[in-house]
Design a protein around this motif. Structure first.
Motif, PDB file in Angstrom:
ATOM      1  N   ALA A 209      14.792  24.449  49.767  1.00 40.18           N
ATOM      2  CA  ALA A 209      15.285  25.493  48.434  1.00 40.18           C
ATOM      3  C   ALA A 209      16.697  25.310  47.928  1.00 40.18           C
ATOM      4  O   ALA A 209      17.092  25.528  46.828  1.00 40.18           O
ATOM      5  N   GLN A 210      17.721  25.020  49.136  1.00 38.49           N
ATOM      6  CA  GLN A 210      19.029  24.975  48.766  1.00 38.49           C
ATOM      7  C   GLN A 210      19.371  23.973  48.215  1.00 38.49           C
ATOM      8  O   GLN A 210      20.081  23.815  47.173  1.00 38.49           O
ATOM      9  N   GLN A 211      18.616  22.717  48.509  1.00 33.96           N
ATOM     10  CA  GLN A 211      19.141  21.418  48.053  1.00 33.96           C
ATOM     11  C   GLN A 211      18.559  21.489  46.535  1.00 33.96           C
ATOM     12  O   GLN A 211      19.290  20.984  45.685  1.00 33.96           O
ATOM     13  N   VAL A 212      17.403  21.946  46.314  1.00 33.80           N
ATOM     14  CA  VAL A 212      16.814  22.264  44.967  1.00 33.80           C
ATOM     15  C   VAL A 212      17.859  22.923  44.097  1.00 33.80           C
ATOM     16  O   VAL A 212      18.065  22.637  42.768  1.00 33.80           O
ATOM     17  N   TRP A 213      18.313  24.000  44.583  1.00 33.18           N
ATOM     18  CA  TRP A 213      19.358  24.819  43.681  1.00 33.18           C
ATOM     19  C   TRP A 213      20.403  24.130  43.458  1.00 33.18           C
ATOM     20  O   TRP A 213      20.974  24.072  42.166  1.00 33.18           O
ATOM     21  N   PHE A 214      21.041  23.290  44.178  1.00 33.00           N
ATOM     22  CA  PHE A 214      22.462  22.724  44.052  1.00 33.00           C
ATOM     23  C   PHE A 214      21.879  21.582  43.029  1.00 33.00           C
ATOM     24  O   PHE A 214      22.927  21.233  42.383  1.00 33.00           O
ATOM     25  N   ILE A 215      21.109  20.669  43.198  1.00 34.67           N
ATOM     26  CA  ILE A 215      20.811  19.573  42.414  1.00 34.67           C
ATOM     27  C   ILE A 215      20.202  20.173  40.713  1.00 34.67           C
ATOM     28  O   ILE A 215      20.814  19.576  39.797  1.00 34.67           O
ATOM     29  N   SER A 216      19.822  21.283  40.964  1.00 36.51           N
ATOM     30  CA  SER A 216      19.376  21.795  39.337  1.00 36.51           C
ATOM     31  C   SER A 216      20.731  22.246  38.945  1.00 36.51           C
ATOM     32  O   SER A 216      21.057  22.260  37.610  1.00 36.51           O
ATOM     33  N   LEU A 217      21.632  22.784  39.770  1.00 38.57           N
ATOM     34  CA  LEU A 217      23.004  23.325  38.979  1.00 38.57           C
ATOM     35  C   LEU A 217      23.927  22.259  38.743  1.00 38.57           C
ATOM     36  O   LEU A 217      24.376  22.158  37.647  1.00 38.57           O
ATOM     37  N   ALA A 218      24.170  21.181  39.929  1.00 38.84           N
ATOM     38  CA  ALA A 218      25.138  20.199  39.586  1.00 38.84           C
ATOM     39  C   ALA A 218      24.742  18.707  39.375  1.00 38.84           C
ATOM     40  O   ALA A 218      25.553  18.010  39.150  1.00 38.84           O
ATOM     41  N   GLY A 219      23.448  18.753  39.339  1.00 42.48           N
ATOM     42  CA  GLY A 219      22.884  17.314  39.113  1.00 42.48           C
ATOM     43  C   GLY A 219      22.701  16.509  40.306  1.00 42.48           C
ATOM     44  O   GLY A 219      22.802  16.815  41.482  1.00 42.48           O
ATOM     45  N   THR A 220      22.133  15.268  39.825  1.00 37.64           N
ATOM     46  CA  THR A 220      21.555  14.284  40.763  1.00 37.64           C
ATOM     47  C   THR A 220      22.645  13.926  42.020  1.00 37.64           C
ATOM     48  O   THR A 220      22.489  13.876  43.171  1.00 37.64           O
ATOM     49  N   ASN A 221      23.777  13.666  41.299  1.00 37.36           N
ATOM     50  CA  ASN A 221      25.013  13.289  42.533  1.00 37.36           C
ATOM     51  C   ASN A 221      26.038  14.318  42.845  1.00 37.36           C
ATOM     52  O   ASN A 221      27.019  14.240  43.023  1.00 37.36           O
ATOM     53  N   VAL A 222      25.192  15.407  43.233  1.00 31.64           N
ATOM     54  CA  VAL A 222      26.019  16.576  44.137  1.00 31.64           C
ATOM     55  C   VAL A 222      26.027  15.916  45.479  1.00 31.64           C
ATOM     56  O   VAL A 222      24.903  15.367  46.236  1.00 31.64           O
ATOM     57  N   ASN A 223      27.094  16.136  46.169  1.00 34.18           N
ATOM     58  CA  ASN A 223      27.387  15.971  47.600  1.00 34.18           C
ATOM     59  C   ASN A 223      26.536  17.183  48.480  1.00 34.18           C
ATOM     60  O   ASN A 223      26.962  18.428  48.288  1.00 34.18           O
ATOM     61  N   LEU A 224      25.671  16.796  49.222  1.00 30.42           N
ATOM     62  CA  LEU A 224      24.937  17.638  50.099  1.00 30.42           C
ATOM     63  C   LEU A 224      25.080  17.317  51.731  1.00 30.42           C
ATOM     64  O   LEU A 224      24.783  15.961  52.016  1.00 30.42           O
ATOM     65  N   GLY A 225      24.872  18.277  52.594  1.00 33.07           N
ATOM     66  CA  GLY A 225      25.225  17.841  54.045  1.00 33.07           C
ATOM     67  C   GLY A 225      24.424  18.651  54.748  1.00 33.07           C
ATOM     68  O   GLY A 225      23.528  19.401  54.415  1.00 33.07           O
TER      69      GLY A 225
END
Length: 253
Positions: A209-225
């Motif tokens: 759910a956190q990954q989905v939230w950030f991709i929805s906010l900042a797009g495909t190329n957001v840095n996730l860890g």
């Protein structure tokens, strides 16, 4: 890719500066590391050996070589830096980095209290030896920082020499930029992004759910860890709009 699909969002190519997927290895065996790379190596940009697991990991040099031979940078978790520092062994830590041929290091203060100016001095010193990734935020879910403080800390650490700053969430995604329920502190993220360039931040996002939230906010190329090895393929489909959670996000309306 195995076949052609239209309306797939553009993904940056490795070696990336944005769109990073940072994977946490919490104790994979050598065979598990090889199997993981066979499936997900193409979508993994950097690997963290979680917290201080490198201290007890069998066949550590062999594991590091497996990742390096796959062309993927690897580093020890920031808790290891803290463990050396709190024992007065910073110079020993630097020697360990050299001994194991590490090209990256993480500096954090999630478990100990360090004056921030002193932390930035450590960042500056280590950045002359390796590429530094620094982590902002506490592992204590009860420590809540105001947005302006996150911004000031991140900015100072970038200026001190950090390549990327990690927004703390712990392994479980229930501290730092998240409430203890795992819910994103949305106002905090919005304010941080008004001042700190998105490509300089790695958002710890172990939960789907956190990954989905950030991709929805900042797009495909957001840095996730802090992505689990078994979740890398899943995350890549989320980035590309090929899972129900983001299925309509990148389609032409």
């Amino acid at each position: 890719m195995n076949y052609q699909l239209n309306q797939i969002p553009f993904r940056t190519q490795k070696p990336r500066q944005s769109g990073l997927t940072m994977v946490m290895d919490k104790g994979l065996s050598l065979r598990e590391a090889e199997d993981f790379l066979e499936v997900a190596g193409a979508y993994t940009d950097i690997i963290k050996l979680g917290w201080a697991t490198s201290y007890v990991t069998p066949n550590l040099r062999e594991k590091l070589n497996i990742y390096r031979n796959a062309g993927i940078p690897v580093y020890f978790g920031g808790t290891l830096f803290e463990a050396f520092l709190v024992r007065g062994q910073f110079d020993d830590y630097r020697r360990v980095l050299d001994d194991y041929g590490m090209e990256y290091a993480e500096i954090s203060d999630g478990s100990i209290d360090i004056d921030h100016a002193v932390k930035c001095e450590y960042i500056s010193k280590l950045s002359r030896q390796v590429t530094v990734i620094s982590e902002v935020g506490s592992k204590d879910a009860q420590k809540i920082f105001a947005p302006y403080k996150w911004i000031n800390l991140m900015r100072a650490e970038i200026e001190a020499g950090s390549w990327k700053v990690i927004a703390e969430a712990r392994e479980g995604g229930n501290a730092g930029i998240y409430r203890d329920s795992g819910e994103v502190r949305e106002g905090l993220i919005d304010e941080i992004l008004t001042q700190i360039p998105q490509e300089r931040i790695i958002w710890e996002a172990p939960q789907k759910a956190q990954q989905v939230w950030f991709i929805s906010l900042a797009g495909t190329n957001v840095n996730l860890g802090n992505i689990a090895p078994s979740e890398v393929i899943s995350l890549e489909t989320i980035r590309l709009g090929l899972r129900g959670d983001t299925f309509s996000l990148f389609l032409d309306k």
